[in-house]
Every structure is written in structure tokens, then in C-alpha cells.
Design an enzyme around this catalytic site. Sequence first.
Site, short mmCIF file in Angstrom:
data_model
loop_
_atom_site.label_atom_id
_atom_site.label_comp_id
_atom_site.label_asym_id
_atom_site.label_seq_id
_atom_site.Cartn_x
_atom_site.Cartn_y
_atom_site.Cartn_z
N TYR A 141 0.90 -1.29 0.04
CA TYR A 141 0.07 0.12 0.06
C TYR A 141 0.99 1.30 0.01
O TYR A 141 1.72 1.23 0.90
CB TYR A 141 -0.92 -0.18 1.11
CG TYR A 141 -1.87 1.09 1.35
CD1 TYR A 141 -2.99 1.23 0.30
CD2 TYR A 141 -1.86 2.26 2.33
CE1 TYR A 141 -3.57 2.55 0.58
CE2 TYR A 141 -2.57 3.28 2.36
CZ TYR A 141 -3.55 3.38 1.51
OH TYR A 141 -4.44 4.49 1.69
N ASP A 234 9.34 2.71 0.25
CA ASP A 234 8.30 3.21 1.17
C ASP A 234 8.39 2.86 2.38
O ASP A 234 7.98 1.59 3.04
CB ASP A 234 6.81 2.80 0.59
CG ASP A 234 5.58 3.36 1.35
OD1 ASP A 234 5.77 3.83 2.29
OD2 ASP A 234 4.54 3.35 0.82
N LYS A 262 3.75 8.65 9.24
CA LYS A 262 3.56 7.79 10.36
C LYS A 262 4.44 8.18 11.72
O LYS A 262 4.34 9.52 12.21
CB LYS A 262 3.16 6.56 10.42
CG LYS A 262 2.08 6.20 9.48
CD LYS A 262 1.88 4.78 9.44
CE LYS A 262 0.50 4.57 8.56
NZ LYS A 262 0.39 4.02 7.22
C1 LIG Z 1 -0.09 4.61 5.75
C2 LIG Z 1 0.86 4.32 4.60
C3 LIG Z 1 0.90 5.22 3.50
C4 LIG Z 1 -0.27 6.32 3.46
O1 LIG Z 1 0.13 7.17 4.48
P1 LIG Z 1 -1.17 8.24 4.79
O2 LIG Z 1 -0.52 9.25 5.56
O3 LIG Z 1 -2.20 7.29 5.22
O4 LIG Z 1 -1.63 8.68 3.30
C5 LIG Z 1 1.76 4.90 2.37
N1 LIG Z 1 2.59 3.95 2.55
C6 LIG Z 1 2.56 2.85 3.70
C7 LIG Z 1 3.53 1.72 3.73
C8 LIG Z 1 1.73 3.10 4.63
O5 LIG Z 1 1.58 2.20 5.55
#
Ligand SMILES: *Cc1c(COP(=O)(O)O)cnc(C)c1O
Length: 422
Positions: A141, A234, A262
Amino acid sequence: MTDDQLLARAVAHIPGGVNSPVRAFNSVGGSPFFVASGSGAEIVDSEGNRYLDYVQSWGASILGHANPAIVDAVQRAAADGTSFGAPTAREVELAEAICARVSSVEKVRLVSSGTEAAMTAIRLARGATGRPAIIKFAGCYHGHLDSMLVAAGSGVATLGIPGSAGVTPGAVADTVVVPYNDIPALDAAFMAHDVAAVIVEPIAANMGVVLPEVGFLDYLRARTTGAGALLIFDEVITGFRLGVGGAQVRFGITPDLSIFGKVVGGGLPLAAVGGSAAVMDHLAPLGPVYQAGTLSGNPLATAAGLAALAQLDQSAYDILEARAGRFCAGLVSVFAEAGLDAQVIHAGTLAGWFFSPTPVTNYEAAQQADHDRYARFFHGMLDRGVFFAPSGYETTFVSLAHRDADIDRTLDLAREVAVELA
Ligand SMILES: *Cc1c(COP(=O)(O)O)cnc(C)c1O
């Protein structure tokens, strides 16, 4: 006001009653509670029920809720003004703090969400290479930008929708999806497309926790370099969580671009994209790749991020890793004693499990795990005051505020629930 009363009001004016879909409990059934407050490892709902919290804002609250240093930093920052749309000193300090910790990052641009960071990294990769295609892995994701809403994990997996309505074929025409850990499929994708970048979660944590097989990330590095494409890590979950330098330092791999979110915002809306100066300088105002944000580098968010990073030294990660290990080891025996087939994944400071008889190495296998059993486990634990992610496609977040006694209490309750499920 009870949780049910709040939910009735919420659904009248917010689609599904929530501002992010997984919060609605669709994949586990039942209805969500409304959080009134949180402190350390615990949250309290609007009716005064207390929960030991393993969601921790999906990992953003690595220090636990209402961490005193973060609260203090945000209060002080707020008193000086909440947003200016002009540069501030704390943006410089946070950029320095990120670059000091992550050696592949020489320059960084601050944004407000992981989605924005992914969007920027992808545009930058295309702008820097002049190529169109982005390879992503099924079940990873990268936020809810159109081009990445193909075979995405997290809420998209939870809802069981293949991508999303409203995303045109054109928007995903240059996205190539490959199974996680599948090197032959990756090679085939490189042969067939003009690849700007490969984007990957170095530990997949949005299809449940799925580890990269030995050599997989090294292969990604070699293959992208060989093809003149960029490697984007990511690290929105793994960054500043797996250790001081995130997954890349842990695995000894230098990506071209990294995205963070995060943890780096200390629980406020903040994310970042960073990489070598050569690549990052393609961004406006230096270069031709446009990117902007009214609230980017926000004074409250940078204050919170700095206060969080200041507390996250190697000893903090050692404690967190030991606690995640205690949780995972305990869970292995809980499930074994109850005779439940389960795969428990302890990835440093990350924890997860699948109700599956065989190891899970990709999204297809993650989907074959027993998600009904997960839902029953979830509710059994929630009834006993323990809040795990309301979906089997997510990660369990132990925070620094969870004590060994909290972990042990969780395991005792899990033993009761596991016996009921068996
Ligand atoms: C949470 C998440 C995102 C998106 O971040 P948001 O602040 O919710 O837009 C992207 N990549 C990873 C791996 C994530 O866990």
C-alpha cells in the site's frame, strides 16, 4: 453520549461514519467505538471503556498516546502560531534530523501525508528519468493516489475491492503490478516496460506483515541500477520504527528515494520524501517537477516530529524490539497450545500473524489466510479490552508505552480467546 449515539450522528454526515475506511470495522463486523482520549498504551472510548491499544494510530504513536514531550512541544508551538505559509526554523531542524538518521537521504521535502509523499516520489522518479512505468507489488500500500490503487493492501484489501471505482484505466496504465517476492515476474516486467522506478515496502505491512525473502531487496537494488531506474523504499511504516535508520539500514540497502510518514510526524499530519541531492533537486523551485503544499512543514507537526525523533535512540529500539519479540513468542505458544494453525511474524519492532497453515510470502497467500477466524479473534480480544487492528491485513503496533506486564496480560487474554476459537 454513547458510542452508538455518536455512530448514528456520524453516519448521517460522514460517509460510513468514518474518515478512513478501515475504521468502520467492515472486515471484522460490528461497529466502531469512538475514542475520547488516550494515554500511553491505553485508549478510552466515549462510554469510559478502556482498551489496551495495539493500533496506536497505525503506528504513528510509537511512544504511546499523549507522550508528555510531544504534548509540550505542540502546545508551545501552537502558542507561537499554527501555520504561516513561509519557512520556519523547525522545518530545517526536522530535515536535518531525518538526513542525520537516514544516510541515503541528503535532501528531504516535508508534506502532510504518506499519500502525498508517495505521489511526490512517483512524479519525481518519472520526472528525473523521463520514463513512464512504475512497478509496484501486489498487496503493498502506498496511499490512495490513483496510480497506486491497483492491487493495494490495507483498506483496499480489507474492503475486497480490486483497486477502486473512479480510477481510470489511463491513471493506472503506467503501473505494473508484480507479486511480492517474485523475481521472475519482476524481470518480465522490466523486459516489457520502460521503467522509471520500483516502489516497495521493504517489509510489507499492509497485507498483514510479509517479510522480503532473503536476497529479494538486494535483487531490486541491482535490477533497478542495471536498468537505470530508481528504487523507492516506502518506509511510511518502517521508517524510524525498525531502527534509527529504518529498513534500509537494517537490510543494508541504499534506495534512491525514500518516503516516510506515521512515526516521523509524532502523531500529527506530517510525512516526507527524501533521497540523493541529485534526484531531489529535480523538485521545484530548483527543477521542473512541481510539488507544493499550503500546510507542508507545519509548525505543530514539525514540533511533534522533532520531539518524537529526539526520544528514539538505539536503546529505545532495543526495548521496542524485545517487547515485540515477547509478544510474538507468547503468541506462538498461545496458538500452538490451542491447536490453531498460525504464522506469527516478528520483524524487529513489527509484529503480525496470519491464521494460515503455511508461511505467507505474498498477497495471494495473505488472502487465503482465515480472515473469519481473525475477525472472531479480534472481537474476543476487544470484548476483553484489547484493541487490535480491525482487519487481518494490517500490522500489530507495540509502542514504547506497552510494558512487559501489558504484553503478558494480552497473552493471557489471547489464550482464553484462542481456546474459544479452537
Ligand atoms: C499509511 C501508509 C501510506 C499512506 O500514508 P497516509 O498518511 O495514510 O496517506 C503509504 N505507505 C505505507 C507503507 C503506509 O503504511
